[in-house]
Design an enzyme around this catalytic site. Sequence first.
Site, PDB file in Angstrom:
ATOM      1  N   GLU A 121       0.837  -1.217   0.000  1.00 15.39           N
ATOM      2  CA  GLU A 121       0.000   0.000   0.000  1.00 15.39           C
ATOM      3  C   GLU A 121       0.871   1.267   0.000  1.00 15.39           C
ATOM      4  O   GLU A 121       0.559   2.260  -0.659  1.00 15.39           O
ATOM      5  CB  GLU A 121      -0.907   0.002   1.242  1.00 15.39           C
ATOM      6  N   LYS A 166       4.663   4.472  -9.805  1.00 15.43           N
ATOM      7  CA  LYS A 166       3.374   4.396  -9.099  1.00 15.43           C
ATOM      8  C   LYS A 166       2.234   4.174 -10.092  1.00 15.43           C
ATOM      9  O   LYS A 166       1.314   3.395  -9.830  1.00 15.43           O
ATOM     10  CB  LYS A 166       3.135   5.676  -8.305  1.00 15.43           C
ATOM     11  N   ASP A 171       9.417   8.474 -10.470  1.00 13.02           N
ATOM     12  CA  ASP A 171       8.674   8.027  -9.286  1.00 13.02           C
ATOM     13  C   ASP A 171       7.175   7.892  -9.630  1.00 13.02           C
ATOM     14  O   ASP A 171       6.530   6.896  -9.281  1.00 13.02           O
ATOM     15  CB  ASP A 171       8.891   9.056  -8.155  1.00 13.02           C
TER      16      ASP A 171
HETATM   17  N1  HSE Z   1       9.362  11.036  -3.250  1.00 14.91           N
HETATM   18  C1  HSE Z   1       8.023  10.598  -3.158  1.00 14.91           C
HETATM   19  C2  HSE Z   1       7.108  11.780  -3.438  1.00 14.91           C
HETATM   20  C3  HSE Z   1       7.770  10.055  -1.780  1.00 14.91           C
HETATM   21  O1  HSE Z   1       7.585  12.916  -3.440  1.00 14.91           O
HETATM   22  O2  HSE Z   1       5.938  11.580  -3.679  1.00 14.91           O
HETATM   23  C4  HSE Z   1       6.465   9.333  -1.633  1.00 14.91           C
HETATM   24  O3  HSE Z   1       6.364   8.236  -2.495  1.00 14.91           O
END
Ligand code: HSE
Length: 426
Positions: free
Chosen positions: A129, A205, A201
């Site tokens: 999660e 996701k 990132d």
């Molecule tokens: N580096 C990520 C962000 C941390 O800024 O969303 C959380 O996944």
Amino acid sequence: MKKIGVAILGLGVVGGGTYKILTEHRDFYKNTKGIDIVIENVLELDKNRALALGIEESKICTDIAEICSNPEVDIVVEVIGGIEPAKSYVLAALNSGKSVVTSNKELYCKYGHELEKAAKKNRAGLYFEATCVGGVPIIRSMLDNLQGNVYSSVIGIINGTTNYILTKMTESGTDYSSALEEAKKLGYAEADPTSDVEGFDAVYKLSILSSIAFNTKIPYTEIYREGISAIDGADIAFGKQLGYTLKLLAIGKNGKKGIEVRVHPTLIKSTHPLASVKDCFNAVYLNGDSVGDVMLYGRGAGAYPTGSAIVGDIIFCATHSNHVYSTFVNTETAATDTKFVKNFESEYYIRLSVDDKAGVLSKVTAILSKCSISVAQFIQDGEREGDKASLVVITHVTKENSVKKAVAEINATGIANVESVIRVIS
Ligand code: HSE
């Protein structure tokens, strides 16, 4: 009372937050969940960091083998980030029968298929999660509460660092580098913030979220990506003037032509619910055929919000006798029948620097028309820079390839130059 032994790998921002939540709430979980969650080990090379949190020296390890062979450890929490050594540690834990809870989106996105195979083989749990949007309960909501839906889209602001930077640039006129420094100090950014600002990132996701939403593996390599490092303050200002707010959006759509997945800066109408998502906050806007639109909103980064997601997974893992795995076939590559739409459709914002003389505008519009691009709005900046003027065009919905063609043709005229192209959601 059932005792659950936990080991935390890595005591950085998220590991430290998780440790504090678990120790501060130990009695609360005993009273409300009927389980005693005990931190048996931490794996941390910086001993002083562990001691500063009040962890007994005897619990601090530097070798994963110590944790794998400790019969008191039931669940291993991986919050190291990156691929190695995290991957080897997670596989070692799973292969020794421990369940794993991870916040590592890069690892789960790239090697989730391998980790899941090891988890199933060893009848261990694998929960993730915390890989997506920090404290926002998106994964379990999709897997449980909303599971009766066929999703047509999952669109979100899913990176806290870039949302923080863009909010500061928009609202306070803070320059990009200072805003990034602030995001690093607040513990939002990754160890290497390139992953945040260049959109990697968010790609990791989106790969996880769209695989769950569309019930099929969406490899990160299929996701179109553009970050925010090249954003010019002028575009934020023009956007504001036109009633739009600039955000780094992750967009997943499943339609008749196939699946479309992309991460890029987007100008969204300032009245859209996603436009009001500011600072480190994240939101995911889903469309399901039964439920319609749903938006989940909350803190997307930081020690406690991400720690909240990890602790939720620990409790879920500790209180369910049968482990649950991903609902899609978790393979390395996409299924052979999955179609990806690359020449997607969108509205566009195009900013040009043009020679401020007669005939330029008609040349630009002629090229747009030749490329089947219909114009919705045109503005010319009153202020000239030498003999140049800025021209901003907002198009109606058009194809990505038509815009690429028009940009190349406009640049070839020698009298106009395209300074930026940003996709738009009205
Ligand atoms: N580096 C990520 C962000 C941390 O800024 O969303 C959380 O996944």
